[in-house]
Each structure stands twice: as structure tokens, then as C-alpha cells.
Design a protein around this motif. Structure first.
Motif, PDB file in Angstrom:
ATOM      1  N   PRO A   1      40.061  32.633  32.008  1.00 29.12           N
ATOM      2  CA  PRO A   1      40.760  32.684  33.293  1.00 29.12           C
ATOM      3  C   PRO A   1      39.861  33.059  34.468  1.00 29.12           C
ATOM      4  O   PRO A   1      40.085  32.616  35.592  1.00 29.12           O
ATOM      5  N   GLY A   2      38.820  33.819  34.240  1.00 30.49           N
ATOM      6  CA  GLY A   2      37.912  34.200  35.324  1.00 30.49           C
ATOM      7  C   GLY A   2      37.205  33.013  35.951  1.00 30.49           C
ATOM      8  O   GLY A   2      36.872  33.033  37.139  1.00 30.49           O
ATOM      9  N   VAL A   3      36.998  31.974  35.166  1.00 34.25           N
ATOM     10  CA  VAL A   3      36.340  30.781  35.702  1.00 34.25           C
ATOM     11  C   VAL A   3      37.241  30.120  36.740  1.00 34.25           C
ATOM     12  O   VAL A   3      36.780  29.711  37.809  1.00 34.25           O
ATOM     13  N   LEU A   4      38.529  30.023  36.423  1.00 36.27           N
ATOM     14  CA  LEU A   4      39.473  29.416  37.377  1.00 36.27           C
ATOM     15  C   LEU A   4      39.797  30.356  38.535  1.00 36.27           C
ATOM     16  O   LEU A   4      39.985  29.913  39.664  1.00 36.27           O
ATOM     17  N   ASP A   5      39.874  31.651  38.255  1.00 43.78           N
ATOM     18  CA  ASP A   5      40.261  32.612  39.286  1.00 43.78           C
ATOM     19  C   ASP A   5      39.129  32.940  40.266  1.00 43.78           C
ATOM     20  O   ASP A   5      39.383  33.184  41.442  1.00 43.78           O
ATOM     21  N   VAL A   6      37.880  32.953  39.766  1.00 41.98           N
ATOM     22  CA  VAL A   6      36.770  33.420  40.602  1.00 41.98           C
ATOM     23  C   VAL A   6      35.641  32.390  40.707  1.00 41.98           C
ATOM     24  O   VAL A   6      35.248  32.001  41.811  1.00 41.98           O
TER      25      VAL A   6
ATOM     26  N   GLY B   1      26.323  33.267  46.320  1.00 40.34           N
ATOM     27  CA  GLY B   1      26.579  34.695  46.192  1.00 40.34           C
ATOM     28  C   GLY B   1      27.885  35.022  45.499  1.00 40.34           C
ATOM     29  O   GLY B   1      28.530  36.017  45.817  1.00 40.34           O
ATOM     30  N   SER B   2      28.271  34.214  44.547  1.00 38.95           N
ATOM     31  CA  SER B   2      29.531  34.421  43.833  1.00 38.95           C
ATOM     32  C   SER B   2      29.500  35.712  43.019  1.00 38.95           C
ATOM     33  O   SER B   2      28.496  36.029  42.385  1.00 38.95           O
ATOM     34  N   PRO B   3      30.629  36.429  42.995  1.00 36.20           N
ATOM     35  CA  PRO B   3      30.706  37.613  42.130  1.00 36.20           C
ATOM     36  C   PRO B   3      30.790  37.231  40.652  1.00 36.20           C
ATOM     37  O   PRO B   3      30.666  38.080  39.783  1.00 36.20           O
ATOM     38  N   ALA B   4      30.994  35.947  40.369  1.00 31.62           N
ATOM     39  CA  ALA B   4      31.097  35.472  38.987  1.00 31.62           C
ATOM     40  C   ALA B   4      29.854  34.685  38.598  1.00 31.62           C
ATOM     41  O   ALA B   4      29.930  33.669  37.928  1.00 31.62           O
TER      42      ALA B   4
END
Length: 154
Positions: free
Chosen positions: A41-46, A118-121
Motif C-alpha cells: 500500500p505504501g507504493v500507491l499511497d506515497v 525527494g520522495s519520502p518513499a
């Protein structure tokens, strides 16, 4: 003095291959997106939305499906080189296409892109992730299965 103009009517002889590729890509993208929503889910969310300075799962899913449609057109171009193209052959081609997309886009391009914005992910480089590989194989298999059926209907 009369003026005559010639009008030439050009009819398309295209059988809708690129449109079928886009639709098949969307179908594959939705299938992969559903898998990602459960397993990553982090891939889609962030991660995916931050590629475009967006936020949230809906933005991520929308961008993901848009990417899938464009990549489906690429699959259609590849599939056009295969004659005859049975559904089984299209699925096999789709799986191979999914693996190539995973290596080029998920393993190599995405970590560089996310770092650049600069993505947090930001994942490590290279981003070798088995769950991502499975997702890309699902994308390719579903798009490959859908492509011949969609192409017949266009």
C-alpha cells in the motif's frame, strides 16, 4: 472562372491495436493495483503519487493506471510483431513484458526518479523487490490475456 478542389478521403485501416493495448493495459493496471493495495500500500499511497508531487492512494492508483494504459500501447506494438497471436501466446508475451517493465522501470528508473524528486518513499538502488516482480507479472499476464479479446471487439 470556377475553382475546383479535390478532397481525398482517407479511411483508417487500423484495427484498433493501440486502443486495445491501452484498454488491456488499464485492465492489467487495475489488477496489479488491487494487488499493490493489499501487499504494497505504501507504493500507491506515497511512492507513485510523489513521483508527480501528489499525495494519497487515489492519486497513486490513478497515476498507476495511467502508466499502465501507456505501457499497454507499448505491449500492443510488441504484440503486433507476433503472428498469429493466440491468447496463450499473448499471455506469455505479456508475462515477459511485465518482467522487462519490472527490471527497467521498478528496479532501475523508479528509485532514481523518487530520489530526484525527494520522495519520502525513496527505495534503494537497485530496487529488487519480489512482490513488485509478482505485481508486474500479474500486470503482463492480465494485459496479455485481455489484449486479443479487446482487439477483436474494436
Amino acid at each position: 472562372m470556377a475553382t475546383e478542389s479535390a478532397t481525398q478521403r482517407v479511411e483508417s485501416t487500423s484495427n484498433g491495436d493501440w486502443q486495445a493495448g491501452a484498454v488491456a493495459g488499464i485492465i492489467g493496471g487495475v489488477a496489479m493495483g488491487a494487488l499493490m493495495a493489499v501487499r504494497m500500500p505504501g507504493v500507491l499511497d506515497v511512492a507513485i503519487p510523489s513521483m508527480y508531487f501528489l499525495a494519497g492512494g487515489l492519486a497513486g492508483f490513478t497515476v498507476h493506471v495511467a502508466h499502465a494504459a501507456v505501457l499497454g500501447v507499448g505491449f500492443a506494438a510488441l504484440a503486433a510483431t507476433q503472428t498469429p497471436l493466440s491468447t496463450g501466446r499473448s499471455v506469455g508475451l505479456g508475462v515477459a513484458y511485465g518482467v522487462v517493465l519490472w527490471v527497467v522501470l521498478a528496479v532501475l528508473v523508479m528509485p532514481i526518479w523518487l530520489s530526484a524528486v525527494g520522495s519520502p518513499a525513496n527505495p534503494p538502488f537497485p530496487n529488487v523487490n519480489a512482490t513488485s516482480l509478482v505485481g508486474h507479472v500479474v500486470y503482463g499476464a492480465v494485459a496479455g490475456a485481455a489484449y486479443p479479446a479487446v482487439r477483436e471487439r474494436l
